[in-house]
Design a protein around this motif. Sequence first.
Motif, mmCIF file in Angstrom:
data_model
loop_
_atom_site.group_PDB
_atom_site.id
_atom_site.type_symbol
_atom_site.label_atom_id
_atom_site.label_comp_id
_atom_site.label_asym_id
_atom_site.label_seq_id
_atom_site.Cartn_x
_atom_site.Cartn_y
_atom_site.Cartn_z
ATOM 1 N N UNK A 61 25.009 17.861 16.571
ATOM 2 C CA UNK A 61 25.868 17.049 15.715
ATOM 3 C C UNK A 61 25.088 16.032 14.887
ATOM 4 N N UNK A 62 23.770 16.001 15.083
ATOM 5 C CA UNK A 62 22.928 15.078 14.319
ATOM 6 C C UNK A 62 22.996 15.329 12.813
ATOM 7 N N UNK A 63 23.079 16.600 12.342
ATOM 8 C CA UNK A 63 23.194 16.808 10.890
ATOM 9 C C UNK A 63 24.396 16.100 10.277
ATOM 10 N N UNK A 64 25.462 15.926 11.041
ATOM 11 C CA UNK A 64 26.641 15.235 10.523
ATOM 12 C C UNK A 64 26.347 13.746 10.334
ATOM 13 N N UNK A 65 25.663 13.133 11.302
ATOM 14 C CA UNK A 65 25.286 11.726 11.172
ATOM 15 C C UNK A 65 24.340 11.533 9.997
ATOM 16 N N UNK A 66 23.391 12.460 9.826
ATOM 17 C CA UNK A 66 22.445 12.371 8.715
ATOM 18 C C UNK A 66 23.165 12.549 7.375
ATOM 19 N N UNK A 67 24.142 13.426 7.350
ATOM 20 C CA UNK A 67 24.918 13.647 6.135
ATOM 21 C C UNK A 67 25.627 12.372 5.694
ATOM 22 N N UNK A 68 26.298 11.706 6.619
ATOM 23 C CA UNK A 68 27.001 10.475 6.272
ATOM 24 C C UNK A 68 26.024 9.383 5.846
ATOM 25 N N UNK A 69 24.830 9.366 6.442
ATOM 26 C CA UNK A 69 23.824 8.387 6.043
ATOM 27 C C UNK A 69 23.399 8.612 4.586
ATOM 28 N N UNK A 70 23.187 9.866 4.212
ATOM 29 C CA UNK A 70 22.783 10.189 2.841
ATOM 30 C C UNK A 70 23.891 9.874 1.847
ATOM 31 N N UNK A 71 25.118 10.249 2.184
ATOM 32 C CA UNK A 71 26.235 9.991 1.282
ATOM 33 C C UNK A 71 26.489 8.495 1.126
ATOM 34 N N UNK A 72 26.366 7.750 2.215
ATOM 35 C CA UNK A 72 26.581 6.300 2.156
ATOM 36 C C UNK A 72 25.545 5.637 1.263
ATOM 37 N N UNK A 73 24.311 6.114 1.335
ATOM 38 C CA UNK A 73 23.242 5.557 0.503
ATOM 39 C C UNK A 73 23.563 5.706 -0.980
ATOM 40 N N UNK A 74 24.154 6.836 -1.349
ATOM 41 C CA UNK A 74 24.488 7.066 -2.754
ATOM 42 C C UNK A 74 25.551 6.108 -3.265
ATOM 43 N N UNK A 75 26.299 5.489 -2.343
ATOM 44 C CA UNK A 75 27.320 4.509 -2.730
ATOM 45 C C UNK A 75 26.883 3.070 -2.443
ATOM 46 N N UNK A 76 25.625 2.906 -2.086
ATOM 47 C CA UNK A 76 25.094 1.573 -1.886
ATOM 48 C C UNK A 76 25.525 0.889 -0.609
ATOM 49 N N UNK A 77 25.969 1.662 0.382
ATOM 50 C CA UNK A 77 26.345 1.082 1.669
ATOM 51 C C UNK A 77 25.077 0.590 2.363
ATOM 52 N N UNK A 78 25.133 -0.621 2.883
ATOM 53 C CA UNK A 78 23.931 -1.250 3.404
ATOM 54 C C UNK A 78 23.550 -0.889 4.823
ATOM 55 N N UNK A 79 24.145 0.136 5.379
ATOM 56 C CA UNK A 79 23.827 0.559 6.742
ATOM 57 C C UNK A 79 22.963 1.816 6.704
ATOM 58 N N UNK A 80 21.895 1.806 7.476
ATOM 59 C CA UNK A 80 21.024 2.989 7.507
ATOM 60 C C UNK A 80 21.712 4.163 8.171
ATOM 61 N N UNK A 81 22.514 3.864 9.202
ATOM 62 C CA UNK A 81 23.232 4.905 9.943
ATOM 63 C C UNK A 81 24.692 4.457 10.096
ATOM 64 N N UNK A 82 25.522 4.680 9.105
ATOM 65 C CA UNK A 82 26.914 4.215 9.204
ATOM 66 C C UNK A 82 27.722 4.926 10.283
ATOM 67 N N UNK A 83 27.316 6.156 10.618
ATOM 68 C CA UNK A 83 28.000 6.929 11.653
ATOM 69 C C UNK A 83 26.984 7.349 12.711
ATOM 70 N N UNK A 84 27.273 7.017 13.958
ATOM 71 C CA UNK A 84 26.443 7.454 15.078
ATOM 72 C C UNK A 84 27.290 8.360 15.984
ATOM 73 N N UNK A 85 26.746 9.504 16.344
ATOM 74 C CA UNK A 85 27.490 10.486 17.121
ATOM 75 C C UNK A 85 26.984 10.537 18.561
ATOM 76 N N UNK A 86 27.915 10.521 19.498
ATOM 77 C CA UNK A 86 27.590 10.661 20.914
ATOM 78 C C UNK A 86 28.342 11.866 21.467
ATOM 79 N N UNK A 87 27.669 12.679 22.243
ATOM 80 C CA UNK A 87 28.314 13.833 22.857
ATOM 81 C C UNK A 87 28.787 13.454 24.251
ATOM 82 N N UNK A 88 30.095 13.525 24.446
ATOM 83 C CA UNK A 88 30.671 13.201 25.738
ATOM 84 C C UNK A 88 30.832 14.437 26.605
#
Length: 254
Positions: A61-88
């Motif tokens: 599920x790491x590609x999903x977290x990386x995807x949101x990080x890349x998309x957030x960067x394009x909108x100037x969101x100041x978080x390096x990792x806006x979404x963190x995924x944990x497998x329960x």
Amino acid sequence: MWRKFRIIILLLILATVVQEVWLDKADMAWKHNFYVAIYPINADGSDKVGAYLRTLSRDDFEPMAEYFAEEATSYGVGLRRPIEVQLGAVVDELPPEPPGNGSILSTMIWSLKFRFFAWQNSPKVNIRPDIRLYLLYHDPENNRVLGHSTALNKGRIGRVNLFASPAYAKKNLVVTAHELLHTLNATDKYDLQNTLPVYPDGYAEPDKMPLYPQNFAELMGGRIPQNETEADIPKSLKHTVIGEKSAREIGWLR
């Protein structure tokens, strides 16, 4: 006495609603990242699906977290990792199915049942999650078509139908990411009757000339338009983007 009791109950409900609205606005400021708990479920109850679930790891599920990080960067969101995924842990119970008739009352009752289910079925993860996604895996050999996935922004929970096969892993992430954004207030941007993306908000490149074929899918539009009547399912998150309206809905644009 009964009248006073009803007033107290109504005030408690109102206070809960106000608190949820306040917390939602605070979260959408994106000053902190969101922790997502993924809970796999053997929807078929089969040994084959069970074996597949045992192969899953957080890395899937790491590609999903990386995807949101890349998309957030394009909108100037100041978080390096806006979404963190944990497998329960695997959850043994099935979440309640959404109503077929779609009436307001039945939807409200289902929503309450689903939130109660999530309260009862949230195995502990390292960090308390902000979002809980229940991934219902099905054997693709016995299920040619899956039921509609759904998610709630109230309670931030999702019920996602997926195929239990490595061949579908990348497409599964597209569906999961789509439902995750629903928990953050993003709306669907496709026609519910024919599943075609709605122009312009459901198009990744609404200003492209010529307009067709599109190269990407808008994540909440769900498909890559090829012409006015045909659209392809994206093969992976690399073939999708988060459009401006979706970004505005989740607080990435003001």
